[in-house]
Design a protein around this motif. Sequence first.
Motif, PDB file in Angstrom:
ATOM      1  N   LEU A 181       0.773  -1.133   0.111  1.00 10.87           N
ATOM      2  CA  LEU A 181       0.104  -0.052   0.033  1.00 10.87           C
ATOM      3  C   LEU A 181       0.836   1.438   0.096  1.00 10.87           C
ATOM      4  N   THR A 182       2.087   1.253   0.442  1.00 10.88           N
ATOM      5  CA  THR A 182       2.826   2.478   0.657  1.00 10.88           C
ATOM      6  C   THR A 182       4.092   2.486  -0.303  1.00 10.88           C
ATOM      7  N   GLY A 183       4.410   1.367  -0.891  1.00 10.48           N
ATOM      8  CA  GLY A 183       5.428   1.096  -1.609  1.00 10.48           C
ATOM      9  C   GLY A 183       6.789   1.486  -1.199  1.00 10.48           C
ATOM     10  N   GLU A 184       6.774   1.219   0.371  1.00 10.53           N
ATOM     11  CA  GLU A 184       7.926   1.200   0.907  1.00 10.53           C
ATOM     12  C   GLU A 184       8.200  -0.028   1.880  1.00 10.53           C
ATOM     13  N   ALA A 185       9.478  -0.274   2.167  1.00 10.48           N
ATOM     14  CA  ALA A 185       9.274  -1.592   2.953  1.00 10.48           C
ATOM     15  C   ALA A 185       8.901  -1.432   4.349  1.00 10.48           C
ATOM     16  N   SER A 186       8.299  -2.464   4.758  1.00  8.70           N
ATOM     17  CA  SER A 186       7.678  -2.280   6.113  1.00  8.70           C
ATOM     18  C   SER A 186       8.474  -2.170   7.331  1.00  8.70           C
ATOM     19  N   GLY A 187       9.373  -3.213   7.207  1.00 10.97           N
ATOM     20  CA  GLY A 187      10.255  -3.181   8.468  1.00 10.97           C
ATOM     21  C   GLY A 187       9.622  -4.102   9.734  1.00 10.97           C
ATOM     22  N   MET A 188       8.366  -4.479   9.354  1.00  7.45           N
ATOM     23  CA  MET A 188       7.488  -5.335  10.379  1.00  7.45           C
ATOM     24  C   MET A 188       7.632  -6.798  10.347  1.00  7.45           C
ATOM     25  N   ALA A 189       8.145  -7.490   9.479  1.00  8.91           N
ATOM     26  CA  ALA A 189       8.342  -8.780   9.153  1.00  8.91           C
ATOM     27  C   ALA A 189       8.764  -9.351  10.575  1.00  8.91           C
ATOM     28  N   PRO A 190       8.116 -10.509  10.957  1.00 14.55           N
ATOM     29  CA  PRO A 190       8.582 -11.185  12.288  1.00 14.55           C
ATOM     30  C   PRO A 190      10.077 -11.378  12.500  1.00 14.55           C
ATOM     31  N   GLY A 191      10.727 -10.591  13.451  1.00 18.79           N
ATOM     32  CA  GLY A 191      12.196 -10.634  13.666  1.00 18.79           C
ATOM     33  C   GLY A 191      12.936  -9.501  13.132  1.00 18.79           C
TER      34      GLY A 191
END
Length: 832
Positions: A774-784
């Motif tokens: 949705l943002t076109g940016e890396a989330s940085g939220m993946a597990p770990g």
Amino acid sequence: MPASARALSAHQLRLTVDPTTLGFASTAELTGLPLPWIGQERAEAAARFGLAMQQPDYHLFVLGDVGSGRASLLHQAMLAEAARRPVPPDLCYLHDFDAPERPRALRLPAGQGRLLRQALADMGTRLEAEVPQHLAGPAFLADAARIEQRWQVQEREALAALDAFALARQLRLVRDNGQMLVTPLGPRGQPLSDAEARVQPPERRAAIERDEDALRSEIERFAQAMRPLERERDAALDALRRTVITPLVQQALQAARGIAGQQAPHAGRLAQWLDQVERALLGSIDLLEPYYGDNEADAEADRRDDLDALLAKCRVNLAVDNGGRSGAPVIVEDNPQMRSLMGSIDHGANADDADPGQADVSAIHAGSLLRAHGGFILLHLHDLAAEEGLWPRVRRFLRSRRLQITGEASADGPGPGGGAGLQPEPVDVDVKIVLIGSVDEFYALQDSDPEAARRFRVKVDFADRFIATAASHRATAIFVAHCCVQRGLPHFVPEAVALLIEQSHREADDQGRQSARFAQAEALVIESAAQCRMRSPADATALVQAADVQAALAAQRLRHNQTEEELHQTLVEGECLITLHGAAVGQVNALSQIDLGDYRFGFPVRITARSFAGQEGLLNIDREVHMSGPIHDKGVLILHGYLTALFSHVAPLALNASIVFEQEYSGVEGDSASCAELYALLSSLSGLPLRQGIAVTGALNQHGEVLPVGGINEKIEGWFQACAAAGLDGTQGVLIPARNQRHLMLSRPILDAVERGLFHVHTVQHVSEGIALLTGEASGMAPGAVLAADAAGDVTQTVLSRAEQTLRAYRRACQSAGHTRVGRAGRRPRRD
């Protein structure tokens, strides 16, 4: 490499059934095949076990949705089991001459009840014809005349002696209409009038009075002497009549006694009752002889009425006639009431008769339970509960397995009329009850009435959907063939049947399962056939084509989707604000489903989020104004828990945030918007805009995993309809849980748009994949990923890092505001 959202190809969005795999040219080839229990193997096994079990308390409770075929399939199984069982006996009710208010119940082998009823009816007809004929015969009249002559001789001799006694005292006896009149005589033997008698000398008047008293005493002695002679005459005449009539009665009852002589379980009881009938007939011989005498018409009418009443008591009420059956009875009681189920006594039969001894046994009528003895009866629990007092009666019957017909007009008590005085003999009833109800009704019965529930030990649970196989697809085709035969419809080509099968997958919302609600499939078969006949009215051999099925589906939609069209018109007119292009911060389009009961459709809704420094945490505006349900509130709380854990390294959080469904006025329920709410909140925190052309649905757990949601097809189609109305530009699509992929059965226009690259269906396993899309940016939220970034000191700009920076700024703002408040408080004067 972190996972990313995956775009599905057109062939993954719908199950397509290959018509060539069905193995027929038209359903006409399948009409001779037996109709299986499609997808209901578990229910079929339970039903066959319960129906075959002949122990008490093994009644069946059938659970399932309306339209699942539960009633028709159970009826089919009941008929099959009933064909293997013996024919149960007939049930007769007989007048008890010793206790008229308690009719006897009598079971006879099937078909014998008809014979007995006819035999007793023939007996009455025969006696009415033969008895008067024999009583008018020369032999009977001669014997009766001799008896009468003997009595007359004796009477004449006694009267002659009485006349001589009177003449010796100058008195004369005159008989007038059975009365004896005394008249005094004069010197010349002439009768004296009253005037002449009064002018006689006193001595003569006194002598006349003495002689009259003596004559009256003699007359009394004459009467006393004649009474035994009269009784002897009457007894002789009765004996003569009995001698003539007894053989006639016995011959008339011979056919009925032949039935009683058979080796039936109740033959002895029938013989006893026939003895009662014979005694009653011979005890009322005078009713069998026509009346000849004074007032002949009235007396004969009274005799006929009394004879009809006597013969009515000698008739047989065949309450249950099983003659002509080839197996056990199967009864489907669609309208169970106290009278129809338990039996009744016709209150109008003897309403003017106050004597219960005259109650007519023919007023007794058997109910469905008695007629189902030895077999099966199908009932609906909801119908039983609707009739006041009926379920308690059924419960008592289940306990005792005996049934007595009462004169109750309703559950409130006995009704008026003579029928209420009858108390028929209770009878044992062996019947298998098949009770149909919903899952809720089944468990409510378990809780509220465990004793009654214990009688239904066989649970027949119909599934609402089942795993699809090649065999189930072919069984569906057989079902279509049977529908065509039963309703006289044109048969279907394989392509049309394939669409019907695909529609059953659509109703189940599953590419691997079919819906078990075959009532909907039958309705679609009927409507598709109607489309075929409208297309080819002159061609009686026309087959239903795939286009006819599509036309029927379109017609169904048109009949139900007025509300949907009105809502989508608000999008076109700009009344409902939905952005279909570009990007916006803190704003996302979510997918919702509206269920009208008979029709479901999807409609987009905008979710917005705002965040700022504070200490109140996450605020759900819909909950605050009591417009959200408990499931939605639970989803928001899970979102809050995940968000707190996600930013636990920034703790304590100094955040005020609000989330709202915009332009939503009818309330919110369900947790399928929790992913969209998280994305809107992360966009607000990070400042990164979200793509407005992609609508979102999906539930969230506390680990950020995206869970499947319901109504996925309607939701996607609702968004596609909105996008198509505004014009597809290739940027629009949906973001759905990956676990919903198997539930996709989307419409053909969506498949065409995906094939042409104008619309996209993206799936995600984790929320991190969705925010990246949705943002076109890396989330940085993946597990770990968060812990790994902290350990490496990575400050790469991701959605998470941007949100983290905002949260740290919020915390500094709160701390600064806190120091300011403390400083001001410290400058206040102290009071000692």
